[in-house]
Design a protein around this motif. Structure first.
Motif, PDB file in Angstrom:
ATOM      1  N   PHE A 144       0.810  -1.223   0.000  1.00  0.00           N
ATOM      2  CA  PHE A 144       0.000   0.000   0.000  1.00  0.00           C
ATOM      3  C   PHE A 144       0.839   1.268   0.000  1.00  0.00           C
ATOM      4  CE2 PHE A 144      -1.850   3.387   2.643  1.00  0.00           C
ATOM      5  CZ  PHE A 144      -2.894   3.767   1.811  1.00  0.00           C
ATOM      6  N   LEU A 145       1.867   1.325   0.831  1.00  0.00           N
ATOM      7  CA  LEU A 145       2.587   2.589   1.011  1.00  0.00           C
ATOM      8  C   LEU A 145       3.222   3.117  -0.277  1.00  0.00           C
ATOM      9  CD1 LEU A 145       4.201   2.202   4.556  1.00  0.00           C
ATOM     10  CD2 LEU A 145       2.132   3.434   3.885  1.00  0.00           C
ATOM     11  N   PRO A 146       3.935   2.298  -1.065  1.00  0.00           N
ATOM     12  CA  PRO A 146       4.457   2.839  -2.331  1.00  0.00           C
ATOM     13  C   PRO A 146       3.346   3.262  -3.291  1.00  0.00           C
ATOM     14  CG  PRO A 146       5.572   0.797  -1.746  1.00  0.00           C
ATOM     15  CD  PRO A 146       4.397   0.923  -0.831  1.00  0.00           C
ATOM     16  N   LEU A 147       2.271   2.476  -3.322  1.00  0.00           N
ATOM     17  CA  LEU A 147       1.153   2.815  -4.208  1.00  0.00           C
ATOM     18  C   LEU A 147       0.537   4.151  -3.819  1.00  0.00           C
ATOM     19  CD1 LEU A 147      -0.844   2.055  -6.442  1.00  0.00           C
ATOM     20  CD2 LEU A 147      -2.137   0.751  -4.733  1.00  0.00           C
ATOM     21  N   TRP A 148       0.295   4.340  -2.532  1.00  0.00           N
ATOM     22  CA  TRP A 148      -0.316   5.590  -2.085  1.00  0.00           C
ATOM     23  C   TRP A 148       0.646   6.767  -2.237  1.00  0.00           C
ATOM     24  CZ3 TRP A 148      -4.739   7.414  -2.137  1.00  0.00           C
ATOM     25  CH2 TRP A 148      -5.112   8.530  -1.384  1.00  0.00           C
ATOM     26  N   SER A 149       1.928   6.524  -2.066  1.00  0.00           N
ATOM     27  CA  SER A 149       2.915   7.590  -2.280  1.00  0.00           C
ATOM     28  C   SER A 149       2.906   8.046  -3.734  1.00  0.00           C
ATOM     29  CB  SER A 149       4.308   7.096  -1.892  1.00  0.00           C
ATOM     30  OG  SER A 149       4.364   6.774  -0.513  1.00  0.00           O
ATOM     31  N   LEU A 150       2.774   7.100  -4.660  1.00  0.00           N
ATOM     32  CA  LEU A 150       2.696   7.460  -6.079  1.00  0.00           C
ATOM     33  C   LEU A 150       1.439   8.276  -6.371  1.00  0.00           C
ATOM     34  CD1 LEU A 150       3.876   4.153  -7.813  1.00  0.00           C
ATOM     35  CD2 LEU A 150       5.091   6.336  -7.745  1.00  0.00           C
ATOM     36  N   VAL A 151       0.316   7.869  -5.774  1.00  0.00           N
ATOM     37  CA  VAL A 151      -0.934   8.610  -5.980  1.00  0.00           C
ATOM     38  C   VAL A 151      -0.800  10.036  -5.447  1.00  0.00           C
ATOM     39  CG1 VAL A 151      -3.365   8.736  -5.323  1.00  0.00           C
ATOM     40  CG2 VAL A 151      -2.376   6.547  -5.987  1.00  0.00           C
ATOM     41  N   CYS A 152      -0.245  10.169  -4.251  1.00  0.00           N
ATOM     42  CA  CYS A 152      -0.085  11.505  -3.664  1.00  0.00           C
ATOM     43  C   CYS A 152       0.912  12.340  -4.459  1.00  0.00           C
ATOM     44  CB  CYS A 152       0.365  11.384  -2.209  1.00  0.00           C
ATOM     45  SG  CYS A 152      -0.890  10.712  -1.107  1.00  0.00           S
ATOM     46  N   GLY A 153       1.965  11.698  -4.962  1.00  0.00           N
ATOM     47  CA  GLY A 153       2.921  12.418  -5.794  1.00  0.00           C
ATOM     48  C   GLY A 153       2.295  12.908  -7.087  1.00  0.00           C
ATOM     49  N   ALA A 154       1.481  12.055  -7.710  1.00  0.00           N
ATOM     50  CA  ALA A 154       0.785  12.467  -8.931  1.00  0.00           C
ATOM     51  C   ALA A 154      -0.188  13.605  -8.652  1.00  0.00           C
ATOM     52  CB  ALA A 154       0.048  11.267  -9.529  1.00  0.00           C
ATOM     53  N   ASN A 155      -0.852  13.547  -7.507  1.00  0.00           N
ATOM     54  CA  ASN A 155      -1.769  14.627  -7.134  1.00  0.00           C
ATOM     55  C   ASN A 155      -1.015  15.938  -6.925  1.00  0.00           C
ATOM     56  OD1 ASN A 155      -4.511  15.537  -6.096  1.00  0.00           O
ATOM     57  ND2 ASN A 155      -3.256  15.924  -4.297  1.00  0.00           N
ATOM     58  N   ALA A 156       0.179  15.852  -6.339  1.00  0.00           N
ATOM     59  CA  ALA A 156       0.985  17.057  -6.139  1.00  0.00           C
ATOM     60  C   ALA A 156       1.417  17.657  -7.476  1.00  0.00           C
ATOM     61  CB  ALA A 156       2.203  16.728  -5.281  1.00  0.00           C
ATOM     62  N   LEU A 157       1.849  16.816  -8.399  1.00  0.00           N
ATOM     63  CA  LEU A 157       2.237  17.311  -9.722  1.00  0.00           C
ATOM     64  C   LEU A 157       1.055  17.948 -10.440  1.00  0.00           C
ATOM     65  CD1 LEU A 157       4.524  14.373 -10.939  1.00  0.00           C
ATOM     66  CD2 LEU A 157       5.239  16.642 -10.163  1.00  0.00           C
ATOM     67  N   LEU A 158      -0.104  17.339 -10.291  1.00  0.00           N
ATOM     68  CA  LEU A 158      -1.306  17.904 -10.901  1.00  0.00           C
ATOM     69  C   LEU A 158      -1.620  19.273 -10.307  1.00  0.00           C
ATOM     70  CD1 LEU A 158      -3.670  17.256 -12.864  1.00  0.00           C
ATOM     71  CD2 LEU A 158      -4.914  16.372 -10.890  1.00  0.00           C
ATOM     72  N   GLY A 159      -1.438  19.395  -8.999  1.00  0.00           N
ATOM     73  CA  GLY A 159      -1.702  20.673  -8.353  1.00  0.00           C
ATOM     74  C   GLY A 159      -0.762  21.772  -8.812  1.00  0.00           C
TER      75      GLY A 159
END
Length: 208
Positions: A140-155
């Protein structure tokens, strides 16, 4: 209890994918439901096929595995299609979330963690509980880190936030789901130790 847990994992995963699709969709998007189905259905098909393959490898009859595969695959997919229909009929292909994103992001993270935990528990039945908990956390942790990273880039690149602002948002989005993923195995172990101690105390009590 294997099939109900798999169905629950599928339902949770389909909701998490829908919420993330709403979060990541462009402001003018009218295909949130369709995008969530396009992501979820192939993913759930692969997981359903993996479960069927593991069952046949363990000696379960092929006919039984085919039935389980059909049920496991169809019901969460039906839920995903219903969300698509609601998206089209109620939100004209949305909703696209541009405000109040953090609570939705945290909810998606918790749902994703719960789905991953259930899947690891069911797909690795011969593994010790502690190892399964660690495996779920490690997945879970790497997967969620990728999601949060993608959200940050989108922001930063799409919504116009600064890197500093997005870093704070990313930390907030990571915090609660990560804390749950790390603390849940400890809480489960603590509860089981308490149950064992209580059972031992009761077994030592003299009979009336």
């Amino acid at each position: 209890m294997r099939l109900p847990r798999l169905l629950l994992a599928g339902m949770l995963l389909s909701i998490a994918v829908f919420l993330l699709s709403a979060l990541f969709a462009p402001p003018a998007s009218r295909s949130v439901g369709a995008a969530s189905v396009a992501v979820f259905v192939p993913l759930w098909y692969c997981l359903s096929a993996l479960n069927a393959g593991l069952g046949m490898a363990s000696g379960i009859r092929v006919a039984d595995r085919i039935v389980d595969f059909g049920v496991m695959f169809s019901l969460p997919v039906l839920a995903s299609l219903v969300m698509w229909w609601v998206s089209e009929s109620e939100w004209e292909g949305g909703p696209v979330l541009t405000t109040g994103r953090t609570p939705v992001m945290l909810t998606a993270g918790i749902l994703l963690w719960a789905a991953v935990t259930l899947l690891v528990a069911v797909l690795a039945p011969g593994v010790a509980d502690r190892a399964r908990s660690r495996g779920a956390t490690a997945a879970f942790l790497p997967l969620w880190s990728l999601v949060c990273g993608a959200n940050a880039l989108l922001g930063v690149f799409a919504a116009g936030y600064t890197w500093r602002e997005e870093l704070l948002i990313m930390v907030a989005n990571l915090s609660l789901p990560t804390a749950v993923a790390l603390l849940a195995p400890w809480a489960l172990k603590h509860r089981r130790n308490g149950d064992v101690a209580e059972y031992g105390a009761e077994s030592r009590e003299p009979a009336a």
